[in-house]
Design a protein around this motif. Structure first.
Motif, mmCIF file in Angstrom:
data_model
loop_
_atom_site.group_PDB
_atom_site.id
_atom_site.type_symbol
_atom_site.label_atom_id
_atom_site.label_comp_id
_atom_site.label_asym_id
_atom_site.label_seq_id
_atom_site.Cartn_x
_atom_site.Cartn_y
_atom_site.Cartn_z
ATOM 1 N N SER A 180 0.848 -1.190 0.000
ATOM 2 C CA SER A 180 0.000 0.000 0.000
ATOM 3 C C SER A 180 0.885 1.243 0.000
ATOM 4 O O SER A 180 2.082 1.179 0.322
ATOM 5 C CB SER A 180 -0.900 0.008 1.233
ATOM 6 N N LEU A 181 0.296 2.376 -0.342
ATOM 7 C CA LEU A 181 1.064 3.621 -0.306
ATOM 8 C C LEU A 181 1.632 3.868 1.079
ATOM 9 O O LEU A 181 2.781 4.293 1.232
ATOM 10 C CB LEU A 181 0.170 4.796 -0.728
ATOM 11 N N HIS B 217 -2.420 3.171 -5.530
ATOM 12 C CA HIS B 217 -1.752 1.888 -5.347
ATOM 13 C C HIS B 217 -1.450 1.254 -6.702
ATOM 14 O O HIS B 217 -0.350 0.739 -6.944
ATOM 15 C CB HIS B 217 -2.662 0.982 -4.514
ATOM 16 N N GLY B 218 -2.422 1.307 -7.629
ATOM 17 C CA GLY B 218 -2.219 0.723 -8.946
ATOM 18 C C GLY B 218 -1.101 1.396 -9.711
ATOM 19 O O GLY B 218 -0.299 0.729 -10.372
ATOM 20 N N ALA C 113 4.363 1.220 -11.914
ATOM 21 C CA ALA C 113 5.687 1.823 -12.042
ATOM 22 C C ALA C 113 6.773 0.843 -11.620
ATOM 23 O O ALA C 113 7.830 0.737 -12.263
ATOM 24 C CB ALA C 113 5.766 3.100 -11.210
ATOM 25 N N ALA C 114 6.524 0.112 -10.533
ATOM 26 C CA ALA C 114 7.513 -0.857 -10.053
ATOM 27 C C ALA C 114 7.687 -2.001 -11.045
ATOM 28 O O ALA C 114 8.813 -2.443 -11.319
ATOM 29 C CB ALA C 114 7.089 -1.389 -8.682
ATOM 30 N N ALA C 115 6.568 -2.495 -11.587
ATOM 31 C CA ALA C 115 6.647 -3.594 -12.550
ATOM 32 C C ALA C 115 7.392 -3.166 -13.809
ATOM 33 O O ALA C 115 8.202 -3.924 -14.365
ATOM 34 C CB ALA C 115 5.237 -4.079 -12.902
ATOM 35 N N ARG C 116 7.135 -1.961 -14.265
ATOM 36 C CA ARG C 116 7.835 -1.469 -15.462
ATOM 37 C C ARG C 116 9.326 -1.275 -15.185
ATOM 38 O O ARG C 116 10.164 -1.503 -16.065
ATOM 39 C CB ARG C 116 7.198 -0.165 -15.944
ATOM 40 N N GLU C 117 9.646 -0.858 -13.981
ATOM 41 C CA GLU C 117 11.059 -0.704 -13.633
ATOM 42 C C GLU C 117 11.759 -2.062 -13.636
ATOM 43 O O GLU C 117 12.901 -2.185 -14.075
ATOM 44 C CB GLU C 117 11.196 -0.037 -12.271
ATOM 45 N N MET C 118 11.056 -3.090 -13.165
ATOM 46 C CA MET C 118 11.648 -4.426 -13.183
ATOM 47 C C MET C 118 11.902 -4.866 -14.624
ATOM 48 O O MET C 118 12.973 -5.402 -14.944
ATOM 49 C CB MET C 118 10.727 -5.421 -12.498
ATOM 50 N N GLU D 119 -5.601 -7.528 -10.779
ATOM 51 C CA GLU D 119 -5.235 -6.109 -10.712
ATOM 52 C C GLU D 119 -5.158 -5.554 -12.133
ATOM 53 O O GLU D 119 -4.182 -5.770 -12.833
ATOM 54 C CB GLU D 119 -3.875 -5.934 -10.017
ATOM 55 N N PRO D 120 -6.204 -4.830 -12.573
ATOM 56 C CA PRO D 120 -6.201 -4.304 -13.943
ATOM 57 C C PRO D 120 -4.966 -3.475 -14.270
ATOM 58 O O PRO D 120 -4.466 -3.513 -15.397
ATOM 59 C CB PRO D 120 -7.474 -3.446 -13.985
ATOM 60 N N ALA D 121 -4.442 -2.742 -13.275
ATOM 61 C CA ALA D 121 -3.288 -1.869 -13.525
ATOM 62 C C ALA D 121 -2.054 -2.659 -13.929
ATOM 63 O O ALA D 121 -1.156 -2.122 -14.591
ATOM 64 C CB ALA D 121 -2.996 -1.033 -12.279
ATOM 65 N N LEU D 122 -1.996 -3.928 -13.545
ATOM 66 C CA LEU D 122 -0.807 -4.732 -13.822
ATOM 67 C C LEU D 122 -0.939 -5.605 -15.064
ATOM 68 O O LEU D 122 0.047 -6.169 -15.528
ATOM 69 C CB LEU D 122 -0.496 -5.631 -12.617
#
Length: 203
Positions: free
Chosen positions: A31-32, A53-54, A59-64, A120-123
């Motif tokens: 969570s934030l 949160h999404g 952002a974290a997934a794209r950084e990975m 999670e739609p954002a992912l």
């Protein structure tokens, strides 16, 4: 004078905190508020860069994905024409596998993101990109061995997926030496010896 904050560095700190929280406790705990605490920042500081949160998880997934891509590009730039194609293929495949502490932590987070993407739609978009990216790399690896077959591309990608899952969930049983041996055996099986006991072109 007020402290000058580098936005790029601050975002990096927050994303690193996301990785640590996800690796330790899973996506649900990222969570934030929890990420802010992990990063040693006020919640408002995190909200300044990530509205939800999404957005934070995306952002974290794209950084990975960016980090894996950067490693692959460095590996590509290091390849010389005289290098053994089989060894190069094995090393490239290894960039996706938990073969050391850094990659083990990375694959644990990657699996959390992939599983969360189901709900999670954002992912979801990032998960599709990661899925397609692995298969693109698998295809390029096989082309270097003289193999151009979509079924074999999917089989290699599935092998990497399975070894990633097994090595992450059962690190005491599926250790790096065995992971390397499985990948090597698979690639060697794609390069049968001819009658003169020499590898096929590209193998």
């Amino acid at each position: 004078m007020p402290k000058i904050v580098d936005p790029t560095e601050r975002r990096r700190e927050v994303v690193e905190a996301v990785f640590r929280v996800v690796a330790r406790s899973g996506v649900a705990q990222a969570s934030l508020r929890n990420v802010a605490a992990e990063a040693g920042l006020a919640l408002g500081s995190v909200r300044h860069y990530f509205d939800s949160h999404g957005q934070l998880l995306t952002a974290a997934a794209r950084e990975m994905a960016r980090r894996v891509e950067a490693r692959l590009l460095r590996r590509r730039d290091q390849v010389r024409p005289s290098d053994d194609p089989l060894q190069v293929a094995q090393e490239v495949a290894g960039e996706f596998l938990p073969l050391d502490t850094a990659r083990a932590d990375e694959t644990a987070v990657w699996l959390e993101f992939v599983i969360a993407a189901r709900t999670e739609p954002a992912l979801r978009e990032v998960a599709v990109e990661l899925h397609d990216g692995l298969r693109t790399v698998a295809g390029l690896v096989l082309q270097r061995l003289g193999v151009d077959d979509p079924v074999e591309t999917e089989r290699l990608a599935a092998l990497i997926d399975g070894l990633t899952l097994g090595g992450t969930l059962h690190p005491g049983r599926l250790r790096p030496p065995m992971i390397r041996a499985v990948v090597l055996r698979h690639l060697e099986d794609l390069c049968p010896k001819d009658t003169s006991a020499r590898r096929k072109p590209g193998c």
